[in-house]
Design an enzyme around this catalytic site. Structure first.
Site, PDB file in Angstrom:
ATOM      1  N   HIS A   1       0.848  -1.201   0.000  1.00  0.00           N
ATOM      2  CA  HIS A   1       0.000   0.000   0.000  1.00  0.00           C
ATOM      3  C   HIS A   1       0.881   1.248   0.000  1.00  0.00           C
ATOM      4  O   HIS A   1       1.523   1.575   0.998  1.00  0.00           O
ATOM      5  CB  HIS A   1      -0.886  -0.016   1.241  1.00  0.00           C
ATOM      6  CG  HIS A   1      -2.053   0.921   1.188  1.00  0.00           C
ATOM      7  ND1 HIS A   1      -2.246   1.838   0.178  1.00  0.00           N
ATOM      8  CD2 HIS A   1      -3.114   1.090   2.031  1.00  0.00           C
ATOM      9  CE1 HIS A   1      -3.361   2.519   0.396  1.00  0.00           C
ATOM     10  NE2 HIS A   1      -3.906   2.081   1.513  1.00  0.00           N
TER      11      HIS A   1
ATOM     12  N   HIS B   1      -3.037   6.895  -0.818  1.00  0.00           N
ATOM     13  CA  HIS B   1      -3.996   7.479   0.122  1.00  0.00           C
ATOM     14  C   HIS B   1      -3.372   8.194   1.315  1.00  0.00           C
ATOM     15  O   HIS B   1      -3.959   8.259   2.396  1.00  0.00           O
ATOM     16  CB  HIS B   1      -4.974   6.398   0.613  1.00  0.00           C
ATOM     17  CG  HIS B   1      -5.722   5.755  -0.510  1.00  0.00           C
ATOM     18  ND1 HIS B   1      -6.350   4.536  -0.395  1.00  0.00           N
ATOM     19  CD2 HIS B   1      -5.918   6.154  -1.801  1.00  0.00           C
ATOM     20  CE1 HIS B   1      -6.908   4.212  -1.549  1.00  0.00           C
ATOM     21  NE2 HIS B   1      -6.657   5.185  -2.416  1.00  0.00           N
TER      22      HIS B   1
ATOM     23  N   TYR C   1      -0.844   7.449   3.146  1.00  0.00           N
ATOM     24  CA  TYR C   1      -0.184   6.650   4.171  1.00  0.00           C
ATOM     25  C   TYR C   1       1.331   6.725   3.965  1.00  0.00           C
ATOM     26  O   TYR C   1       1.816   7.415   3.069  1.00  0.00           O
ATOM     27  CB  TYR C   1      -0.744   5.233   4.176  1.00  0.00           C
ATOM     28  CG  TYR C   1      -2.224   5.221   4.517  1.00  0.00           C
ATOM     29  CD1 TYR C   1      -2.688   5.831   5.683  1.00  0.00           C
ATOM     30  CD2 TYR C   1      -3.161   4.647   3.657  1.00  0.00           C
ATOM     31  CE1 TYR C   1      -4.044   5.862   5.982  1.00  0.00           C
ATOM     32  CE2 TYR C   1      -4.513   4.676   3.955  1.00  0.00           C
ATOM     33  CZ  TYR C   1      -4.951   5.288   5.121  1.00  0.00           C
ATOM     34  OH  TYR C   1      -6.296   5.330   5.422  1.00  0.00           O
TER      35      TYR C   1
END
Length: 457
Positions: free
Chosen positions: A232, A235, A237
């Site tokens: 990931h 977004h 992060y």
């Protein structure tokens, strides 16, 4: 009379679940007229039964303390397992922390400890028993960590709310590329009305350990029987924070130039790829743009945009990444788009990235998020589908969009190779079966549900 052993169970499970006659959601037979979205796709040594994937969705439903902290439970079998039962080809477990302070909230799952392996294994085993593949998204929230579940913030009428130490939060250990009051996600620092904690800057030594912790979590995922791992980097992060020149103004080897800002991500990709089987697919999720191009901040510092994503995407095949999952936004509150109110905002970007990679001779699959937004032209299905007739019309639009995005018939180039669906699966776990019916594709159903199967059109 049927023999007792006609009802065959799935081997290797500590409970009985029947083997389906054919994997649910897969086309009964394939022909030149079968929409691409219902054709199989082989990635390394695994095969998707169709091109519809369940995107990772935060549920904030694990224990926040004690011996079961971060461990998946029967709740996750119930929700994720249902998507697999109803035909999704790959079901992702939500963002899973590679470190305790890598979670978004104290109630998010983790895979930083061997004690968390059995919970993941139980979920993966059930997903796979229904003919789907089990995926997991490994993540670190960075400066967006130590917050409470969304429904608590909503009750308090806040966009985000800090999770204090008494509920398992880590106020003193929220981290990011940069540290200090000005680096808080919402820009409010320690103010009483702020929703995030000010981060501290990670040291070079901590970043080296971070890379090893990602690799260790990936090894645990393999041990738990996961089929696909996704890193990931979207977004807002931690990995997105490092990629963006807005949130990463470091002066060491992990900041400054594009190469330096990309260093942590590339080191993590290399470390994960080195510890997982050669046969296992590796996905990467990115925010293709943070929608900051027109802001004063971006004019001063630059921003992570589509051109940046294309540049990093061209490096991925050589690093062993098989699919780029294209999302966008969420790194800064000044972003100039409200993602959920903008039609086809991501699918067109995914299409552009795919075209440019192909033109450059790069072999990388592209996944698009935002199908429902495209299909409904930014109208939420619940709001639009006031009657059964409206609901059926909406579903027809979704089905048409799915075909449009993935169709590769003749000389037509698809916008993406797979679609990742999130919110719509929460509304309709049987969405795959309903879309197949709309498209006139005869797909297999779970054996337990055959009596309620849609009639052929």
């Amino acid at each position: 009379m049927p023999a007792e052993n006609d009802n065959v169970g799935i081997a290797g499970l500590p409970y009985f679940t029947p083997a389906h006659l054919q994997s649910p959601g897969s086309a009964i037979s394939l022909s030149k007229d079968t929409p691409t979205i219902f054709t199989p796709l082989k990635i390394r040594d695994v095969t998707l039964r169709n091109r519809i994937l369940v995107a990772p969705m935060c549920q904030y439903s694990t224990a926040n303390s004690g011996p079961q902290i971060g461990a998946l439970t029967d709740y996750h079998i119930t929700t994720l397992g249902h998507y697999a039962l109803k035909g999704a080809s790959l079901v992702f477990i939500e963002a899973t922390g590679v470190q305790p302070n890598g979670r978004i909230s104290p109630w998010c799952p983790g895979l930083w400890d061997d004690a968390q392996i059995p919970g993941v294994k139980r979920v993966a085993d059930f997903i796979k028993s229904q003919g789907a593949l089990a995926g997991i998204q490994l993540a670190h929230a960075g400066r967006k960590g130590s917050t409470v579940p969304a429904w608590i913030s909503a009750k308090l009428k806040q966009k985000s709310t800090r999770a204090t130490a008494d509920v398992g939060g880590w106020p003193e250990n929220v981290v990011g590329p940069m540290g200090g009051e000005d680096e808080t996600w919402d820009g409010k620092g320690s103010a009483a009305d702020g929703g995030f904690y000010p981060p501290r800057a990670l040291s070079t030594q901590e970043l080296k350990q971070m890379v090893q912790d990602w690799a260790a979590s990936a090894k645990r995922a393999v041990e738990a029987g996961i089929d696909v791992i996704e890193i990931h980097a979207a977004h807002g992060y931690l990995l997105h924070q490092f990629l963006s020149p807005i949130t990463n103004r470091r002066t060491d080897e992990y900041g400054g130039s594009f190469e330096n800002r990309s260093r942590l991500l590339i080191e993590i990709i290399e470390a994960v790829r080195a510890v997982i089987p050669e046969t296992m697919p590796l996905f990467l999720r990115v925010s293709s743009t943070e929608w900051m191009e027109e802001t004063d901040l971006a004019k001063e510092l630059g921003s992570w945009d589509v051109e940046s994503t294309i540049k990093i995407a061209k490096q991925l095949p050589a690093l062993g990444v098989d699919l780029l999952d294209v999302s966008s936004g969420a790194n800064h509150p000044q972003q100039r788009i409200e993602m959920f109110n903008s039609a086809d905002y991501q699918t067109k970007i995914a299409s552009r990235i795919r075209r440019e990679l192909k033109a450059d001779g790069k072999n990388l699959l592209i996944g698009a998020v935002g199908l429902i937004t495209e299909a409904l032209q930014a109208k939420d299905i619940v709001e639009k589908a006031g009657t059964a007739e409206d609901a059926e019309k909406s579903l027809g639009e979704e089905a048409s969009a799915a075909v449009k995005m993935t169709d590769a018939k003749g000389d037509k180039e698809p916008m993406a190779d797979v679609v990742l669906i999130a919110r719509q699966f929460m509304r309709e776990p049987e969405w795959v079966l309903r879309v197949a019916h709309q498209l006139g594709v005869d797909v297999a159903w779970p054996v337990q549900f055959l009596r309620v199967r849609f009639p052929k059109l």
